[in-house]
Design a protein around this motif. Structure first.
Motif, short mmCIF file in Angstrom:
data_model
loop_
_atom_site.label_atom_id
_atom_site.label_comp_id
_atom_site.label_asym_id
_atom_site.label_seq_id
_atom_site.Cartn_x
_atom_site.Cartn_y
_atom_site.Cartn_z
N GLU A 50 0.94 -0.81 -0.50
CA GLU A 50 -0.23 -0.14 0.03
C GLU A 50 0.69 1.04 0.72
OE1 GLU A 50 -3.11 0.67 2.93
OE2 GLU A 50 -3.49 -2.05 2.79
N LEU A 51 1.80 1.26 0.69
CA LEU A 51 2.80 2.42 0.95
C LEU A 51 3.75 2.29 -0.37
CD1 LEU A 51 3.52 2.23 4.60
CD2 LEU A 51 1.92 3.65 3.87
N GLY A 52 3.74 1.86 -1.42
CA GLY A 52 4.57 2.24 -2.70
C GLY A 52 5.30 0.63 -3.07
N GLY A 53 4.34 -0.19 -3.14
CA GLY A 53 5.05 -2.07 -3.90
C GLY A 53 6.15 -1.89 -3.46
N ASN A 54 7.24 -1.96 -4.72
CA ASN A 54 8.20 -2.97 -4.02
C ASN A 54 9.13 -1.59 -3.96
OD1 ASN A 54 7.45 -5.38 -5.22
ND2 ASN A 54 8.22 -4.64 -7.55
N ALA A 55 9.41 -0.46 -3.78
CA ALA A 55 10.02 0.16 -3.77
C ALA A 55 9.89 1.24 -1.94
CB ALA A 55 10.29 1.63 -4.40
N CYS A 56 10.78 1.53 -1.17
CA CYS A 56 10.69 2.15 -0.74
C CYS A 56 10.04 2.98 -0.10
CB CYS A 56 12.22 2.06 1.41
SG CYS A 56 11.57 2.48 2.49
N PRO A 57 8.62 4.15 0.59
CA PRO A 57 8.89 5.29 0.40
C PRO A 57 9.19 6.25 1.00
CG PRO A 57 7.34 3.94 2.16
CD PRO A 57 8.13 3.22 1.42
N SER A 58 9.47 7.23 0.72
CA SER A 58 9.98 8.54 1.22
C SER A 58 9.59 9.07 2.00
CB SER A 58 10.69 9.84 0.09
OG SER A 58 8.71 10.39 -0.23
N ALA A 59 10.06 9.62 3.17
CA ALA A 59 9.84 10.36 4.73
C ALA A 59 8.23 11.37 3.96
CB ALA A 59 10.28 11.58 5.33
#
Length: 74
Positions: A50-59
């Motif tokens: 939910e927060l970005g899939g396969n990528a870590c979300p930014s702050a």
């Protein structure tokens, strides 16, 4: 003078309370997110999706996503 971006305002408020710069707050949130993302488990994988899939979300992405979830919840 234009209004400050709401996420930038949140980061500025945290920085003022902690006695550091907005950049330091952003960097610490990014570090914590990357650490948590690297340790993701099957139990929390849906949340990361939910927060970005396969990528870590930014702050900023993380704060916006959490704020949206809280707004929908209330």
């Amino acid at each position: 003078m234009g209004k400050k971006d709401p996420i930038a305002a949140i980061l500025a408020e945290i920085a003022a309370k902690e006695g550091c710069s907005e950049e330091e707050v952003r960097a610490e949130i990014d570090r914590a997110l990357q650490e948590a993302f690297a340790a993701k488990t099957p139990e929390n994988a849906a949340l990361w999706e939910e927060l970005g899939g396969n990528a870590c979300p930014s702050a900023e992405e993380f704060i916006a996503a959490v704020a949206e979830k809280l707004t929908r919840r209330n």
